[in-house]
Design a protein around this motif. Sequence first.
Motif, PDB file in Angstrom:
ATOM      1  N   THR A   1       0.822  -1.218   0.000  1.00  0.00           N
ATOM      2  CA  THR A   1       0.000   0.000   0.000  1.00  0.00           C
ATOM      3  C   THR A   1       0.852   1.262   0.000  1.00  0.00           C
ATOM      4  O   THR A   1       0.641   2.176  -0.803  1.00  0.00           O
ATOM      5  CB  THR A   1      -0.961   0.016   1.218  1.00  0.00           C
ATOM      6  OG1 THR A   1      -1.727  -1.178   1.199  1.00  0.00           O
ATOM      7  CG2 THR A   1      -1.887   1.216   1.160  1.00  0.00           C
ATOM      8  N   ARG A   2       1.824   1.330   0.908  1.00  0.00           N
ATOM      9  CA  ARG A   2       2.615   2.571   1.029  1.00  0.00           C
ATOM     10  C   ARG A   2       3.486   2.813  -0.199  1.00  0.00           C
ATOM     11  O   ARG A   2       3.730   3.963  -0.571  1.00  0.00           O
ATOM     12  CB  ARG A   2       3.458   2.534   2.309  1.00  0.00           C
ATOM     13  CG  ARG A   2       2.586   2.733   3.530  1.00  0.00           C
ATOM     14  CD  ARG A   2       3.351   2.698   4.816  1.00  0.00           C
ATOM     15  NE  ARG A   2       2.471   3.130   5.906  1.00  0.00           N
ATOM     16  CZ  ARG A   2       2.814   3.133   7.182  1.00  0.00           C
ATOM     17  NH1 ARG A   2       4.016   2.743   7.540  1.00  0.00           N
ATOM     18  NH2 ARG A   2       1.964   3.532   8.103  1.00  0.00           N
TER      19      ARG A   2
ATOM     20  N   GLU B   1       1.123   4.188  -2.827  1.00  0.00           N
ATOM     21  CA  GLU B   1       0.732   5.569  -2.515  1.00  0.00           C
ATOM     22  C   GLU B   1       1.809   6.579  -2.933  1.00  0.00           C
ATOM     23  O   GLU B   1       1.515   7.748  -3.169  1.00  0.00           O
ATOM     24  CB  GLU B   1       0.452   5.722  -1.009  1.00  0.00           C
ATOM     25  CG  GLU B   1      -0.775   4.975  -0.516  1.00  0.00           C
ATOM     26  CD  GLU B   1      -2.086   5.708  -0.756  1.00  0.00           C
ATOM     27  OE1 GLU B   1      -2.080   6.755  -1.422  1.00  0.00           O
ATOM     28  OE2 GLU B   1      -3.123   5.220  -0.264  1.00  0.00           O
TER      29      GLU B   1
ATOM     30  N   THR C   1      -2.628   7.548   5.450  1.00  0.00           N
ATOM     31  CA  THR C   1      -1.468   6.647   5.529  1.00  0.00           C
ATOM     32  C   THR C   1      -0.711   6.826   6.843  1.00  0.00           C
ATOM     33  O   THR C   1       0.227   6.103   7.113  1.00  0.00           O
ATOM     34  CB  THR C   1      -0.494   6.914   4.369  1.00  0.00           C
ATOM     35  OG1 THR C   1      -0.135   8.301   4.388  1.00  0.00           O
ATOM     36  CG2 THR C   1      -1.106   6.573   3.031  1.00  0.00           C
TER      37      THR C   1
END
Length: 389
Positions: free
Chosen positions: A33-34, A37, A368
């Motif tokens: 995910t990070r 992003e 986040t």
Amino acid sequence: MRTLKDLDPRGKRVLVRVDYNVPIKEGKVQDETRILESLPTLRHLLDQGASLVLLSHLGRPKGVDPKYSLAPVAEALGRHLPRVRFVPHSPGSEEAYQAVGALMAGEVALLENVRFEPGEEKNDPDLAARYARLGEAFVLDAFGSAHRAHASVVGVARLLPSFAGLLMEKEVKALSRLLRDPEKPYAVVIGGAKVSDKIGVIENLLPRIDRLLIGGAMAFTFIKALGGEVGKSLVEEDRLDLAKDLLRRAESLGVRVHLPVDVVAAERIEAGVETRTFPADAIPVPYMGLDIGPKTQVAFAEALKGARTVFWNGPMGVFEVPPFDQGTLAVGRAVAALEGAFTVVGGGDSVAAVNRLGLKDRFSHVSTGGGASLEYLEKGTLPGIEVLE
């Protein structure tokens, strides 16, 4: 706050602080995910003709520790961007400086974990100066680290022309809406273990909100403060007066507080343990409340109806141990079902619940940064934002 609109990266080597603090198991990244992003910012800079030097931390190593190497992250990033290479030297070292010196436009170098540098968390000015040699401009895109005044976040930003990345800009824009002219009715759902972890946020948001829903173990401190019997549930005994004071303040401000009416309880925290459901203020010893109960799930969903702004942070129970994840999942579904509302979720377990439900796209913003989002909502700014102003 200076943004990428203010930066012409053509032909420049740009130093970017990203947040690649991702779970790694057996040398493989478990959740990208990070990394995903960060891609809009990185692609924007590469498309404009920059070369990139990336800095990130991973975990909390005590000195150099191969277990916390960013090498697996470089491998994962390479699946999304061409021309990525890993530089296995400490980011403040002469070797790292030499390695990035030959970067061509369109190339990306990910340096080793900044927390391998002893001066990183002390914001050592000498280390910040060594970081500053790595680029001609600095972009901060690690919102999850923006509340830390570390050398790779704040120190280097003072030494180079510095700008917020697209993720940083998106986070600040969304969270500032929760503080400045939020549309009413405004509901906040707070969970987690301790009142003390969330007290600053609750105090700052109380004058702005209409409804406060409290779940997780922190609810038991409030229930006990009101005279309830909570069995062996987690209670912060030294915060009972504070809990009473918060409830009084909420009442004086016209904020409706919703506490659990029932809980799912057990004698110990483990998967498959026998569970019982009790009224939240009548839990017998030796039981402890470990999740909000079915009646509370319905009551919380009802309390959220009609809200135009919602902020949710923190689990409703021991989310990582089924079946005590059901309350958190129910709240996720209830917030996602709100039509036309501005909804923001932050915090590891809350975000994990949204991802598990496959409902991320139903939220206006999924933050986040757990700690960073809470600190921003408490103080209205962060060290990483102030340095870009």
